[in-house]
Design a protein around this motif. Structure first.
Motif, short mmCIF file in Angstrom:
data_model
loop_
_atom_site.label_atom_id
_atom_site.label_comp_id
_atom_site.label_asym_id
_atom_site.label_seq_id
_atom_site.Cartn_x
_atom_site.Cartn_y
_atom_site.Cartn_z
N ALA A 215 0.69 -1.34 0.05
CA ALA A 215 0.20 -0.01 0.02
C ALA A 215 0.88 1.34 0.10
O ALA A 215 0.39 2.40 0.06
N ASP A 216 1.91 1.10 0.12
CA ASP A 216 3.16 2.29 -0.05
C ASP A 216 2.80 3.25 1.15
O ASP A 216 2.83 4.49 0.98
N VAL A 217 2.48 2.59 2.43
CA VAL A 217 2.17 3.49 3.49
C VAL A 217 3.11 3.21 4.71
O VAL A 217 3.59 1.96 4.86
N PRO A 218 3.72 4.36 5.43
CA PRO A 218 4.85 3.92 6.45
C PRO A 218 4.21 3.21 7.78
O PRO A 218 5.22 2.79 8.38
N LEU A 219 3.25 3.46 8.21
CA LEU A 219 2.42 3.26 9.59
C LEU A 219 1.40 2.30 9.47
O LEU A 219 0.43 2.68 8.67
N GLY A 220 1.40 1.41 10.18
CA GLY A 220 -0.02 0.54 10.10
C GLY A 220 -0.52 0.76 11.72
O GLY A 220 0.22 0.26 12.87
N VAL A 221 -1.79 1.20 11.78
CA VAL A 221 -2.09 1.09 13.12
C VAL A 221 -3.19 -0.37 13.38
O VAL A 221 -4.03 -0.47 12.60
N VAL A 222 -2.76 -0.98 14.36
CA VAL A 222 -3.21 -2.56 14.22
C VAL A 222 -4.17 -2.65 15.49
O VAL A 222 -4.14 -2.52 16.34
N THR A 223 -5.61 -2.86 14.78
CA THR A 223 -6.82 -2.65 15.35
C THR A 223 -7.04 -4.31 16.37
O THR A 223 -7.85 -4.12 17.00
N GLY A 224 -6.05 -5.28 15.83
CA GLY A 224 -6.39 -6.47 16.74
C GLY A 224 -5.47 -7.67 15.97
O GLY A 224 -4.75 -7.24 14.95
N ALA A 359 -1.40 6.40 7.53
CA ALA A 359 -1.35 5.07 8.14
C ALA A 359 -2.43 4.29 7.69
O ALA A 359 -3.36 4.75 7.14
N LEU A 360 -2.37 3.06 7.74
CA LEU A 360 -3.10 2.29 7.35
C LEU A 360 -3.70 1.34 8.45
O LEU A 360 -3.10 1.14 9.53
N ARG A 361 -5.09 1.01 8.84
CA ARG A 361 -5.60 0.18 9.95
C ARG A 361 -5.58 -1.23 9.47
O ARG A 361 -6.11 -1.33 8.14
#
Lengths: 420, 420
Positions: A215-224, A359-361
């Motif tokens: 996704a070419d996104v630097p951060l992932g907010v991890v929902t679970g 950021a991507l979730r």
């Protein structure tokens, strides 16, 4: 966690004081303990090199003004005092590795936590709550089974008794390995974790998958963390001579196992759709001879899904599958899906936004210490990309700008949580 | 073998003097060397129990007036003199067993041969040619690889050099095991087999398959041994995390191996029709972990067919198959189909007819020492039924009347050949 009292200026200043060079140097320094010739790291939990690495981190934490404690499962706690005697905010991960591990899995989360301690010190910030960086023991489960021993025993201390007799490949028990740490660090006070529930826990980790990179996104907010079911499927046939037994009278256990694998695979996809992860990783064939028809095959099923209802349905239907084909299904391990805390997630979202970082979730496909800690206190995770999704491998790699960005977002988030 | 000069009365009288009780008792006596608790036998080639068993057989042969010799591969030859100094007729088999072997595989052929010696002695018959009963060394290939060492080294003595360094599971070499036999039997003369080509070889054996039992026929005249090709197929994938790797980017080596297995299976049946025997018996999966996608799978292919043209076509097409799927095919072993000698087969047919025993002509699915000996002299085999086709198993069983019938037919046949 009610009534967030944000101190944006502290959080911002902490993130600005993250020193990318210092962070990257710390990754290389930690990787020197148990370094492999191929650039990877082999550092079994509580091994001699692991104790050396722990000493190095303890020294760093003390130099940053922290008090250091441990507990019955040899977890390490680096405690930076707050202005008030409140429950601490915790961050951290693990520093044990796979035998052919890289430099980042686990280590990055611990070192970014220590970088937060350093950034707060450099910025002269006193947070309201204490900040604690934790090193969880034996997350990988490579030296001692199961994995995540430290975090699970922290959350549920009664588990430890069952872990103490676990032995490594050389016959050393966990009990003996824990004694080794006590002898190495006789001055560390034992923390009574039951008395000190944390305010929140945030674990920063490499993704170990390809989603952020793709996704070419630097951060992932991890929902679970997706739930998992492990099974062994046992298929029986009849051993017979490869040369003398006509095809039409054979009962080949591998033929049965392959048909069952296909059926379970189809079942998993039908139930789980695009979120399905199904793996048949371990195979054992008897008598495993070129000229004998297989009489028994056992294979493993690893099914993961974020939806508990899907996992439960799979549980029932794999049993039906096995019954129809006269195979035996043996449950080996299961863990329910974990949903992380909405307020901690919102704080991570806010940190990404404050840094102007996309950021991507997403849901974690791998287990982490946070899976257990989520039962103890409000918890969430933050991911940075893994090149080609590769992990548990010396080729594990995350770009320096992504490593720095993750540490800045972590500093922002934990500082904000500390000032709650 | 030209100009058969039958001595029907000698052959008939020899078969009439076969003593079923003596034969059956000899089966139980031999089975006491290396007896298993479950009624089976575990007697590795040239082990201590095998040497004890050999001593027992040598004593029996000498008591029957035979001279005993051995050769460089520890084969034993029990020689009953003829009236003329001609090439001998040979019969026999092997007495080493699988680790979970029965009482009959191999042993029956040796003991029926000795029963022929006893019957000839009881009947007071002097044959024109000598009769020799042979015990071939290490047919099973269980203690030392490959199998049929004794018979193949007898036929082609240059093979022995390559066998001498074969080691068993305890690290003992064949060279050391051969020395053990020489120390156990220092008085046995060494036979120079190159100088003594045999007139014929007949091997009596249990079928180890279900054909005779299913046809309800007591004797099988074996016209040949099907040819065989063994291969290892190597399939590569990419190891990756079972939890984090989306299904659509996986390269699972086991998925590839299963598809390749199906294609090879279809190929074998298309080429070989009803005579096809195809087995995928040995599997090795890496890293063989529940939560890791398989990165490498190797499996074995055992393809057997009586038609050399079919085997050759399979050889070419399996290579194409592997190439298309980017797998690697490694040939492990091959043996061309063997067609037994028409005159020896006719002598066996005549023996069955003389005994009023129904007989089926069939191809052997298993290897036997006769496969190698057929290169040395006119050769054929005779089978008796195996209950449920079971062999290499303590449950291996042939009815007493069938065992007696097989020995009578053997006595008839070898006596006839001795009087050629």
């Amino acid at each position: 966690m009610n009534g967030l009292r944000l101190s944006p200026s502290d959080a911002w200043r902490a993130s600005e004081h993250v020193d990318a060079d210092r962070l990257l140097a710390s990754v290389d320094t930690l990787a020197s303990f148990g370094a492999r010739g191929d650039g990877g790291v082999d550092r079994p939990a509580l091994s001699a090199v692991d104790l050396d690495a722990r000493r190095h981190l303890i020294d760093r934490a003390r130099a940053l003004g922290c008090t250091v404690s441990t507990d019955a499962c040899a977890n390490l706690f680096f405690h930076r005092a707050g202005t008030e005697n409140l429950a601490p905010v915790m961050t951290g991960s693990h520093i044990d590795t796979q035998p052919t591990g890289g430099k980042l899995d686990g280590c990055y989360g611990v070192l970014a936590g220590i970088e937060c301690l350093a950034a707060l010190a450099d910025a002269g910030i006193r947070t309201r709550r204490p900040l604690e960086v934790v090193v969880w023991t034996n997350e990988e489960g490579t030296r001692f089974t199961p994995g995540a021993m430290g975090s699970s025993a922290f959350v549920e201390p009664s588990r430890l008794a069952a872990y103490l007799d676990a032995t490594d490949a050389a016959g050393v028990t966990l009990r003996e390995a824990l004694d080794a740490q006590r002898r190495a660090f006789p001055d560390l006070p034992l923390r009574d974790h039951a008395a000190t529930p944390a305010h929140a826990f945030v674990e920063l980790h490499i993704e170990q998958g390809p989603l952020l990179e793709n996704a070419d996104v630097p951060l992932g907010v991890v929902t679970g963390i997706q739930g998992v079911r492990w099974y062994a499927l046992h298929c029986d046939g009849v051993a017979a001579h490869a040369g003398t037994t006509p095809m039409n009278v054979r009962r080949d256990a591998m033929t049965l196992a392959i048909a069952l694998r296909a059926e379970i695979d189809a079942l998993a996809h039908a139930l789980g759709g695009d979120d399905t992860r199904i793996t048949f990783g371990r195979w054992s064939v008897s008598p495993n001879a070129i000229n004998t028809i297989p009489s028994a095959v056992t294979f493993s099923v690893d099914f993961r899904h974020p939806d508990a209802a899907v996992l439960d349905a799979f549980d029932r239907q794999i049993a039906d599958c096995a019954l129809r084909r006269r195979a035996r299904v043996e449950p080996l391990f299961s863990h329910a899906p974990v949903r992380f805390d909405a307020t901690v997630l919102a704080t991570l979202d806010a940190a990404c936004a404050a840094l102007d970082a996309r950021a991507l979730r997403l849901t974690s496909g791998a287990f982490h210490d946070a899976m257990y800690v989520a039962r103890h206190c409000p918890t969430a995770m933050l991911f940075v990309p893994s090149r080609d999704g590769i992990s548990h491998n010396p080729a594990e790699f995350t770009g320096p700008h992504h490593l720095a960005m993750g540490a800045r977002a972590l500093a922002h988030c934990v500082t904000q949580l500390c000032n709650d």
